[in-house]
Write a protein that holds these residues in place. Sequence first.
Motif, PDB file in Angstrom:
ATOM      1  N   VAL A   4      -6.080 -44.897   7.148  1.00 28.87           N
ATOM      2  CA  VAL A   4      -5.879 -44.423   8.515  1.00 28.87           C
ATOM      3  C   VAL A   4      -4.638 -45.111   9.080  1.00 28.87           C
ATOM      4  O   VAL A   4      -4.478 -46.320   8.934  1.00 28.87           O
ATOM      5  N   SER A   5      -3.782 -44.323   9.725  1.00 34.83           N
ATOM      6  CA  SER A   5      -2.560 -44.879  10.296  1.00 34.83           C
ATOM      7  C   SER A   5      -2.332 -44.330  11.702  1.00 34.83           C
ATOM      8  O   SER A   5      -2.335 -43.105  11.905  1.00 34.83           O
ATOM      9  N   SER A   6      -2.181 -45.214  12.663  1.00 36.08           N
ATOM     10  CA  SER A   6      -1.864 -44.866  14.057  1.00 36.08           C
ATOM     11  C   SER A   6      -2.830 -43.831  14.634  1.00 36.08           C
ATOM     12  O   SER A   6      -2.414 -42.911  15.331  1.00 36.08           O
ATOM     13  N   LEU A   7      -4.117 -43.974  14.354  1.00 34.41           N
ATOM     14  CA  LEU A   7      -5.118 -43.009  14.808  1.00 34.41           C
ATOM     15  C   LEU A   7      -5.495 -43.244  16.263  1.00 34.41           C
ATOM     16  O   LEU A   7      -5.842 -44.356  16.665  1.00 34.41           O
ATOM     17  N   THR A   8      -5.424 -42.174  17.050  1.00 28.90           N
ATOM     18  CA  THR A   8      -5.906 -42.176  18.429  1.00 28.90           C
ATOM     19  C   THR A   8      -6.879 -41.018  18.574  1.00 28.90           C
ATOM     20  O   THR A   8      -6.577 -39.896  18.150  1.00 28.90           O
ATOM     21  N   VAL A   9      -8.058 -41.294  19.130  1.00 24.95           N
ATOM     22  CA  VAL A   9      -9.076 -40.282  19.368  1.00 24.95           C
ATOM     23  C   VAL A   9      -9.449 -40.345  20.841  1.00 24.95           C
ATOM     24  O   VAL A   9      -9.832 -41.403  21.344  1.00 24.95           O
ATOM     25  N   GLU A  10      -9.348 -39.204  21.513  1.00 25.28           N
ATOM     26  CA  GLU A  10      -9.655 -39.139  22.942  1.00 25.28           C
ATOM     27  C   GLU A  10     -10.641 -38.014  23.215  1.00 25.28           C
ATOM     28  O   GLU A  10     -10.631 -36.990  22.542  1.00 25.28           O
ATOM     29  N   ILE A  11     -11.477 -38.238  24.208  1.00 27.85           N
ATOM     30  CA  ILE A  11     -12.397 -37.218  24.685  1.00 27.85           C
ATOM     31  C   ILE A  11     -12.293 -37.229  26.214  1.00 27.85           C
ATOM     32  O   ILE A  11     -12.511 -38.254  26.847  1.00 27.85           O
ATOM     33  N   GLY A  12     -11.889 -36.105  26.781  1.00 30.01           N
ATOM     34  CA  GLY A  12     -11.638 -36.078  28.220  1.00 30.01           C
ATOM     35  C   GLY A  12     -10.564 -37.104  28.551  1.00 30.01           C
ATOM     36  O   GLY A  12      -9.592 -37.262  27.820  1.00 30.01           O
ATOM     37  N   PRO A  13     -10.761 -37.861  29.621  1.00 30.93           N
ATOM     38  CA  PRO A  13      -9.764 -38.861  30.001  1.00 30.93           C
ATOM     39  C   PRO A  13      -9.925 -40.195  29.264  1.00 30.93           C
ATOM     40  O   PRO A  13      -9.158 -41.119  29.486  1.00 30.93           O
ATOM     41  N   ARG A  14     -10.922 -40.286  28.402  1.00 31.93           N
ATOM     42  CA  ARG A  14     -11.275 -41.564  27.771  1.00 31.93           C
ATOM     43  C   ARG A  14     -10.750 -41.669  26.340  1.00 31.93           C
ATOM     44  O   ARG A  14     -10.946 -40.769  25.526  1.00 31.93           O
ATOM     45  N   ALA A  15     -10.117 -42.793  26.028  1.00 33.15           N
ATOM     46  CA  ALA A  15      -9.680 -43.067  24.657  1.00 33.15           C
ATOM     47  C   ALA A  15     -10.810 -43.790  23.925  1.00 33.15           C
ATOM     48  O   ALA A  15     -11.266 -44.839  24.358  1.00 33.15           O
ATOM     49  N   LEU A  16     -11.290 -43.197  22.844  1.00 34.22           N
ATOM     50  CA  LEU A  16     -12.329 -43.833  22.024  1.00 34.22           C
ATOM     51  C   LEU A  16     -11.704 -44.826  21.052  1.00 34.22           C
ATOM     52  O   LEU A  16     -12.260 -45.885  20.786  1.00 34.22           O
ATOM     53  N   VAL A  17     -10.552 -44.452  20.503  1.00 32.88           N
ATOM     54  CA  VAL A  17      -9.793 -45.284  19.571  1.00 32.88           C
ATOM     55  C   VAL A  17      -8.327 -45.106  19.925  1.00 32.88           C
ATOM     56  O   VAL A  17      -7.886 -43.990  20.202  1.00 32.88           O
ATOM     57  N   ARG A  18      -7.582 -46.203  19.924  1.00 30.88           N
ATOM     58  CA  ARG A  18      -6.158 -46.099  20.257  1.00 30.88           C
ATOM     59  C   ARG A  18      -5.325 -46.837  19.213  1.00 30.88           C
ATOM     60  O   ARG A  18      -5.482 -48.041  19.018  1.00 30.88           O
ATOM     61  N   ASP A  19      -4.470 -46.076  18.525  1.00 25.49           N
ATOM     62  CA  ASP A  19      -3.490 -46.609  17.584  1.00 25.49           C
ATOM     63  C   ASP A  19      -4.114 -47.509  16.503  1.00 25.49           C
ATOM     64  O   ASP A  19      -3.613 -48.594  16.222  1.00 25.49           O
ATOM     65  N   ALA A  20      -5.198 -47.047  15.893  1.00 25.66           N
ATOM     66  CA  ALA A  20      -5.890 -47.819  14.852  1.00 25.66           C
ATOM     67  C   ALA A  20      -5.293 -47.522  13.477  1.00 25.66           C
ATOM     68  O   ALA A  20      -4.975 -46.377  13.162  1.00 25.66           O
ATOM     69  N   SER A  21      -5.160 -48.561  12.673  1.00 26.05           N
ATOM     70  CA  SER A  21      -4.702 -48.420  11.294  1.00 26.05           C
ATOM     71  C   SER A  21      -5.556 -49.313  10.403  1.00 26.05           C
ATOM     72  O   SER A  21      -5.779 -50.474  10.733  1.00 26.05           O
ATOM     73  N   PHE A  22      -6.058 -48.762   9.299  1.00 27.33           N
ATOM     74  CA  PHE A  22      -6.853 -49.541   8.355  1.00 27.33           C
ATOM     75  C   PHE A  22      -6.974 -48.791   7.047  1.00 27.33           C
ATOM     76  O   PHE A  22      -6.709 -47.596   6.970  1.00 27.33           O
ATOM     77  N   THR A  23      -7.370 -49.511   6.016  1.00 31.43           N
ATOM     78  CA  THR A  23      -7.618 -48.920   4.702  1.00 31.43           C
ATOM     79  C   THR A  23      -8.953 -49.435   4.194  1.00 31.43           C
ATOM     80  O   THR A  23      -9.248 -50.618   4.308  1.00 31.43           O
TER      81      THR A  23
END
Length: 81
Positions: A4-23
């Motif tokens: 995963v690289s630079s993952l951002t997940v949002e729902i409505g106005p809320r960010a669940l994950v912001r700029d996550a990177s991992f293997t």
Amino acid sequence: MLSVSSLTVEIGPRALVRDASFTIGPGEKVGLVGRNGTGKSSLVSVLVGEAGPHLRVSGSVQLGDSVGYLPQTPAPSGLGT
């Protein structure tokens, strides 16, 4: 393997994950823990390519050949054959 690289997940106005990177490498096992409603199931749905239209997703997810998970909602006909 899951990368995963630079993952951002949002729902409505809320960010669940912001700029996550991992293997997660072959043979490694991972547990995801958190309070109800924090986005654990939404994150997993993004990682396995089953994100609903209510999620806004950016970044890169590379899923290997052999990744298993148990969905939160059971399949009507069951998972086995």
